[in-house]
Design a protein around this motif. Structure first.
Motif, mmCIF file in Angstrom:
data_model
loop_
_atom_site.group_PDB
_atom_site.id
_atom_site.type_symbol
_atom_site.label_atom_id
_atom_site.label_comp_id
_atom_site.label_asym_id
_atom_site.label_seq_id
_atom_site.Cartn_x
_atom_site.Cartn_y
_atom_site.Cartn_z
ATOM 1 N N SER A 34 0.842 -1.211 0.000
ATOM 2 C CA SER A 34 0.000 0.000 0.000
ATOM 3 C C SER A 34 0.871 1.254 0.000
ATOM 4 C CB SER A 34 -0.929 0.007 1.214
ATOM 5 O OG SER A 34 -1.817 -1.086 1.183
ATOM 6 N N ALA B 156 3.793 -1.213 -7.532
ATOM 7 C CA ALA B 156 3.205 -2.020 -6.459
ATOM 8 C C ALA B 156 2.671 -3.344 -7.002
ATOM 9 C CB ALA B 156 2.085 -1.241 -5.773
ATOM 10 N N LEU B 157 2.021 -3.302 -8.170
ATOM 11 C CA LEU B 157 1.469 -4.520 -8.754
ATOM 12 C C LEU B 157 2.580 -5.476 -9.187
ATOM 13 C CD1 LEU B 157 -1.445 -2.981 -10.879
ATOM 14 C CD2 LEU B 157 -1.640 -4.290 -8.753
ATOM 15 N N ALA C 191 2.404 1.631 -3.453
ATOM 16 C CA ALA C 191 1.449 2.175 -4.426
ATOM 17 C C ALA C 191 1.259 3.672 -4.231
ATOM 18 C CB ALA C 191 0.106 1.450 -4.302
ATOM 19 N N TYR C 192 1.262 4.119 -2.983
ATOM 20 C CA TYR C 192 0.996 5.530 -2.690
ATOM 21 C C TYR C 192 2.202 6.403 -3.042
ATOM 22 C CZ TYR C 192 -0.376 9.728 -0.124
ATOM 23 O OH TYR C 192 -0.698 11.020 0.219
ATOM 24 N N SER D 194 4.340 4.066 -7.277
ATOM 25 C CA SER D 194 3.284 4.031 -8.289
ATOM 26 C C SER D 194 2.501 2.737 -8.142
ATOM 27 C CB SER D 194 3.866 4.126 -9.705
ATOM 28 O OG SER D 194 4.508 2.921 -10.060
ATOM 29 N N THR D 195 1.264 2.750 -8.630
ATOM 30 C CA THR D 195 0.440 1.543 -8.575
ATOM 31 C C THR D 195 1.052 0.431 -9.409
ATOM 32 O OG1 THR D 195 -1.537 2.921 -8.321
ATOM 33 C CG2 THR D 195 -1.876 0.627 -8.963
ATOM 34 N N GLU D 196 1.656 0.824 -10.546
ATOM 35 C CA GLU D 196 2.263 -0.180 -11.428
ATOM 36 C C GLU D 196 3.414 -0.899 -10.736
ATOM 37 O OE1 GLU D 196 4.551 -0.433 -15.753
ATOM 38 O OE2 GLU D 196 3.382 1.360 -15.227
#
Length: 314
Positions: free
Chosen positions: A188, A199-200, A191-192, A195-197
């Protein structure tokens, strides 16, 4: 007569002393072999994890779970070298390991983490690829292999599992739930702030690492413990020994049934097989007795006994 008894007593004392010396030497050799084996496993694990870090994850700013993930996350935000963070982040976990698991484990863990830090600081690994998917999968693979080999050697290079053991004992939760909660928090933040990418992709790294770790620790042949209660015990015994080539253990028990709680003596069969053989065992039991009572449990590891690996098509 007294001289004869005295002579025999001396011979007996010398024999016991010689037997004791042989026994002590044997134990010393076994302990030495164990230490050498642990050292080799931990060393290979350190180099594998370092290769996963420097050859894949660091240059692409991917994050893993656990203490290594926290170290990678801080390294991404600051200019602090990863080899310093690896030691600093894991110090509380080493102290916790001393209290929760024991002194030998804590010492080996401290040495393993220090070795990982030195390897990261001194050994050069080339950047293998910048393809995000390859980085996530293979970075996780080499990191998971390193952690798994260290566990095989009796230590850890990621202290999160020690924390999970401690919290599970304190709050009555499972180790898996605690590790998942820690990693949700890490991803989390990733991602914050990143980046979300990333994190994924980092989640893919974690999944790759955890699956590789399971493979290294548990092996390709996952063992299954099978308990069988049947009215045709003799036929099932012969089938397991002669057809499957496995050893069995027989327990004497009582079988209860009916409204009045009627009981009768029964032999309970226990055997350990690999997961690949489970389907065949169930089929053979069905042939002998369709309503036999069968209990199946996972077995983490085995030592000694007779666990033969027969061809699956026999």
């Amino acid at each position: 007569m007294k001289n004869f008894i005295r002579s025999n007593r001396i011979h007996l004392m010398l024999w016991f002393r010689g037997f004791s010396n042989v026994s002590n030497r044997r134990i010393s050799v076994l302990v030495l072999k164990r230490y050498v084996k642990d050292f080799i496993l931990i060393t290979i694990g350190i180099f594998s994890a370092s290769f996963g870090f420097k050859g894949f994850l660091l240059t692409n700013h991917f994050i893993d779970g656990g203490a290594t993930g926290i170290s990678l996350l801080i390294a991404a935000f600051t200019k602090i070298p990863l080899h310093y963070l690896i030691i600093t982040i894991n110090i509380p976990f080493v102290i916790l390991a001393y209290n929760v698991v024991g002194k030998p484990f804590a010492i080996k863990t401290a040495l393993a983490i220090t070795g990982l830090s030195i390897c990261l600081a001194t050994v050069h690994f080339p950047n293998i690829t910048n393809d995000n998917l390859l980085v996530a999968v293979f970075g996780g693979f080499f990191l998971g292999a390193g952690i798994g080999l260290a566990i095989r050697g009796g230590s850890v290079i990621d202290g999160t599992e020690v924390l999970a053991i401690y919290l599970s004992r304190k709050f009555g939760t499972t180790i898996g739930d605690i590790i998942i909660a820690i990693n949700i928090f890490i991803f989390s933040i990733t991602a914050y702030f990143l980046s979300t990418e990333i994190a994924l992709y980092s989640m893919i790294t974690y999944l790759s690492a955890s699956k590789t770790l399971d493979f290294i620790v548990e092996g390709i042949d996952e063992y299954i413990g099978v308990t069988i209660v049947s009215n045709n015990n003799e036929a099932i015994k012969k089938m397991i020994i002669n057809d499957l080539g496995h050893g069995i253990t027989i327990y004497s028990g009582k079988q209860g049934f009916g409204k009045n709680g009627e009981t009768k003596e029964v032999d309970i069969i226990y055997t350990v097989i690999t997961r690949l053989e489970l389907n065949r065992l169930n089929t053979e039991i069905e042939k002998i007795e369709s309503n036999a009572f069968v209990v199946i449990n996972p077995v983490k590891d085995t030592k000694g006994g007779i666990i033969k690996k027969r061809a699956l098509d026999h």
